[in-house]
Design an enzyme around this catalytic site. Sequence first.
Site, PDB file in Angstrom:
ATOM      1  N   CYS A   1      -4.432  -1.906  -1.619  1.00 19.90           N
ATOM      2  CA  CYS A   1      -4.550  -0.487  -1.932  1.00 19.90           C
ATOM      3  C   CYS A   1      -5.588  -0.388  -3.029  1.00 19.90           C
ATOM      4  O   CYS A   1      -5.440  -1.002  -4.095  1.00 19.90           O
ATOM      5  CB  CYS A   1      -3.183   0.010  -2.419  1.00 19.90           C
ATOM      6  SG  CYS A   1      -3.196   1.678  -3.089  1.00 19.90           S
ATOM      7  N   ASN A   2      -6.647   0.352  -2.772  1.00 26.05           N
ATOM      8  CA  ASN A   2      -7.750   0.420  -3.730  1.00 26.05           C
ATOM      9  C   ASN A   2      -7.338   1.074  -5.035  1.00 26.05           C
ATOM     10  O   ASN A   2      -7.683   0.600  -6.118  1.00 26.05           O
ATOM     11  CB  ASN A   2      -8.914   1.201  -3.126  1.00 26.05           C
ATOM     12  CG  ASN A   2      -9.615   0.413  -2.049  1.00 26.05           C
ATOM     13  OD1 ASN A   2     -10.651  -0.181  -2.290  1.00 26.05           O
ATOM     14  ND2 ASN A   2      -9.057   0.391  -0.848  1.00 26.05           N
TER      15      ASN A   2
ATOM     16  N   ASP B   1       0.869  -1.181   0.000  1.00 27.33           N
ATOM     17  CA  ASP B   1       0.000   0.000   0.000  1.00 27.33           C
ATOM     18  C   ASP B   1       0.908   1.234   0.000  1.00 27.33           C
ATOM     19  O   ASP B   1       2.130   1.120   0.109  1.00 27.33           O
ATOM     20  CB  ASP B   1      -0.920  -0.004   1.239  1.00 27.33           C
ATOM     21  CG  ASP B   1      -1.911   1.158   1.219  1.00 27.33           C
ATOM     22  OD1 ASP B   1      -2.337   1.577   0.127  1.00 27.33           O
ATOM     23  OD2 ASP B   1      -2.252   1.669   2.313  1.00 27.33           O
ATOM     24  N   SER B   2       0.301   2.405  -0.054  1.00 22.97           N
ATOM     25  CA  SER B   2       1.074   3.644  -0.001  1.00 22.97           C
ATOM     26  C   SER B   2       1.606   3.919   1.401  1.00 22.97           C
ATOM     27  O   SER B   2       2.536   4.698   1.575  1.00 22.97           O
ATOM     28  CB  SER B   2       0.191   4.815  -0.434  1.00 22.97           C
ATOM     29  OG  SER B   2      -0.917   4.912   0.448  1.00 22.97           O
TER      30      SER B   2
ATOM     31  N   CYS C   1     -10.841   2.656   0.622  1.00 25.44           N
ATOM     32  CA  CYS C   1      -9.430   2.980   0.819  1.00 25.44           C
ATOM     33  C   CYS C   1      -9.005   2.247   2.077  1.00 25.44           C
ATOM     34  O   CYS C   1      -9.714   2.299   3.086  1.00 25.44           O
ATOM     35  CB  CYS C   1      -9.230   4.480   0.980  1.00 25.44           C
ATOM     36  SG  CYS C   1      -7.558   4.923   1.511  1.00 25.44           S
ATOM     37  N   THR C   2      -7.874   1.560   2.000  1.00 24.47           N
ATOM     38  CA  THR C   2      -7.501   0.682   3.115  1.00 24.47           C
ATOM     39  C   THR C   2      -7.067   1.446   4.368  1.00 24.47           C
ATOM     40  O   THR C   2      -6.880   0.847   5.415  1.00 24.47           O
ATOM     41  CB  THR C   2      -6.393  -0.289   2.688  1.00 24.47           C
ATOM     42  OG1 THR C   2      -5.324   0.454   2.093  1.00 24.47           O
ATOM     43  CG2 THR C   2      -6.916  -1.283   1.670  1.00 24.47           C
ATOM     44  N   HIS C   3      -6.933   2.762   4.252  1.00 24.53           N
ATOM     45  CA  HIS C   3      -6.667   3.559   5.460  1.00 24.53           C
ATOM     46  C   HIS C   3      -7.943   3.785   6.284  1.00 24.53           C
ATOM     47  O   HIS C   3      -7.870   4.089   7.465  1.00 24.53           O
ATOM     48  CB  HIS C   3      -6.094   4.927   5.086  1.00 24.53           C
ATOM     49  CG  HIS C   3      -4.637   4.936   4.720  1.00 24.53           C
ATOM     50  ND1 HIS C   3      -4.174   4.442   3.527  1.00 24.53           N
ATOM     51  CD2 HIS C   3      -3.552   5.383   5.391  1.00 24.53           C
ATOM     52  CE1 HIS C   3      -2.847   4.601   3.472  1.00 24.53           C
ATOM     53  NE2 HIS C   3      -2.447   5.165   4.595  1.00 24.53           N
TER      54      HIS C   3
ATOM     55  N   TYR D   1      -1.247   8.442  -2.310  1.00 23.97           N
ATOM     56  CA  TYR D   1      -1.394   8.153  -3.738  1.00 23.97           C
ATOM     57  C   TYR D   1      -2.636   8.855  -4.306  1.00 23.97           C
ATOM     58  O   TYR D   1      -2.702   9.133  -5.496  1.00 23.97           O
ATOM     59  CB  TYR D   1      -1.609   6.638  -3.940  1.00 23.97           C
ATOM     60  CG  TYR D   1      -0.383   5.758  -3.958  1.00 23.97           C
ATOM     61  CD1 TYR D   1       0.891   6.239  -3.674  1.00 23.97           C
ATOM     62  CD2 TYR D   1      -0.516   4.402  -4.289  1.00 23.97           C
ATOM     63  CE1 TYR D   1       1.998   5.386  -3.704  1.00 23.97           C
ATOM     64  CE2 TYR D   1       0.578   3.558  -4.329  1.00 23.97           C
ATOM     65  CZ  TYR D   1       1.828   4.043  -4.036  1.00 23.97           C
ATOM     66  OH  TYR D   1       2.906   3.191  -4.074  1.00 23.97           O
ATOM     67  N   GLY D   2      -3.611   9.077  -3.453  1.00 23.74           N
ATOM     68  CA  GLY D   2      -4.975   9.404  -3.877  1.00 23.74           C
ATOM     69  C   GLY D   2      -5.150  10.592  -4.800  1.00 23.74           C
ATOM     70  O   GLY D   2      -6.037  10.588  -5.643  1.00 23.74           O
TER      71      GLY D   2
ATOM     72  N   GLU E   1      -2.336   8.581   8.547  1.00 14.76           N
ATOM     73  CA  GLU E   1      -0.864   8.464   8.592  1.00 14.76           C
ATOM     74  C   GLU E   1      -0.300   9.232   9.789  1.00 14.76           C
ATOM     75  O   GLU E   1       0.709   8.849  10.372  1.00 14.76           O
ATOM     76  CB  GLU E   1      -0.240   8.983   7.288  1.00 14.76           C
ATOM     77  CG  GLU E   1      -0.417   8.044   6.097  1.00 14.76           C
ATOM     78  CD  GLU E   1       0.411   6.753   6.169  1.00 14.76           C
ATOM     79  OE1 GLU E   1       1.565   6.800   6.645  1.00 14.76           O
ATOM     80  OE2 GLU E   1      -0.118   5.696   5.767  1.00 14.76           O
TER      81      GLU E   1
HETATM   82  N1  DGL Z   1      -4.696   3.111   1.029  1.00 13.13           N
HETATM   83  C1  DGL Z   1      -4.657   3.308  -0.388  1.00 13.13           C
HETATM   84  C2  DGL Z   1      -5.979   3.041  -1.048  1.00 13.13           C
HETATM   85  O1  DGL Z   1      -6.634   2.172  -0.634  1.00 13.13           O
HETATM   86  C3  DGL Z   1      -3.985   4.557  -0.851  1.00 13.13           C
HETATM   87  C4  DGL Z   1      -4.360   5.778  -0.142  1.00 13.13           C
HETATM   88  C5  DGL Z   1      -3.524   6.956  -0.565  1.00 13.13           C
HETATM   89  O2  DGL Z   1      -2.298   6.896  -0.428  1.00 13.13           O
HETATM   90  O3  DGL Z   1      -4.097   7.948  -1.035  1.00 13.13           O
HETATM   91  O4  DGL Z   1      -6.381   3.636  -1.995  1.00 13.13           O
END
Ligand code: DGL
Length: 274
Positions: free
Chosen positions: A76-77, A10-11, A188-190, A42-43, A156
């Site tokens: 990571c989505n 993931d990011s 989003c996995t966060h 990443y988003g 984060e």
């Molecule tokens: N956790 C990742 C996702 O599921 C990336 C989130 C990010 O870095 O923006 O998309």
Amino acid sequence: VSAPFLGVFDSGVGGLTVVHALRKAVPHIPIWYVADQAHVPYGGRPLDEVRGFACGISEALLANATAECVGVVMACNISSAVALSAVQAKYPHVPVLGVVEPGAQAAAHHTRNGRIGVMATEGTVQSGAYRQTLHRIAPDIEVYEVACPAFVPIVEAGAEGSEAAREAACLYLHPLEAHDVDTVILGCTHYPFLLPLLRRLSPQFVYIDPAEPTAEAVGQVLSSLGVQSAPRHRLFTTGDVGAFHAQLERLFPDLLLVSEVKSARWDGGLLVLD
Ligand code: DGL
């Protein structure tokens, strides 16, 4: 020679919610997890740039010279949305799984009124991945997507309990309430780290965390693999190792006990795992 491993990435720390579920689904397999904290979030990045990161990390795991990679999970989505088919095409003999399909399947199964909300990063919303996947599963499902750009930096930074988190959550939940969805995908996995807050603010929704159904899918694919009684995991970051260690201590102390924390670095478009 190291034991065969399952690659996950993931990011940042978000994908650890998937690692948590994977440790229950495939408890005998060592996991190598890459947090690309040099590039988090990443988003909001162009989708081509994210595809480059996701393909580079997958390559470092799948083409690793020191141990066999038995599969890759894009935890990571946004990576699942933009890079899954490219990596699957390049490595047709190794299972490569994402989180979007299992999350969409679970939501389609749970909805009663056929109205599903998706909370995700800007890039995932822009990619249309959830909308397309849900419509493939059930063409008449109504999908409402909300980009939630403030959430990843909040998680984060470990600021899930802050006023900023509450304000952002109210803002993002409002349109989903207005559209009367009954099921909300945490795209989003966060975001599962924010689940207590979301449940408090909008308790009427069924929240879908794709981590569990993804881990189940991995369990089915890798069930025949050899058993390691007490696997040790490797947790890599492309960012600051000390800061990553502190995040792990706060979020997943149990995982930390059975893991080595290591650094990884980008060298041009290639990722080097140290
Ligand atoms: N956790 C990742 C996702 O599921 C990336 C989130 C990010 O870095 O923006 O998309």
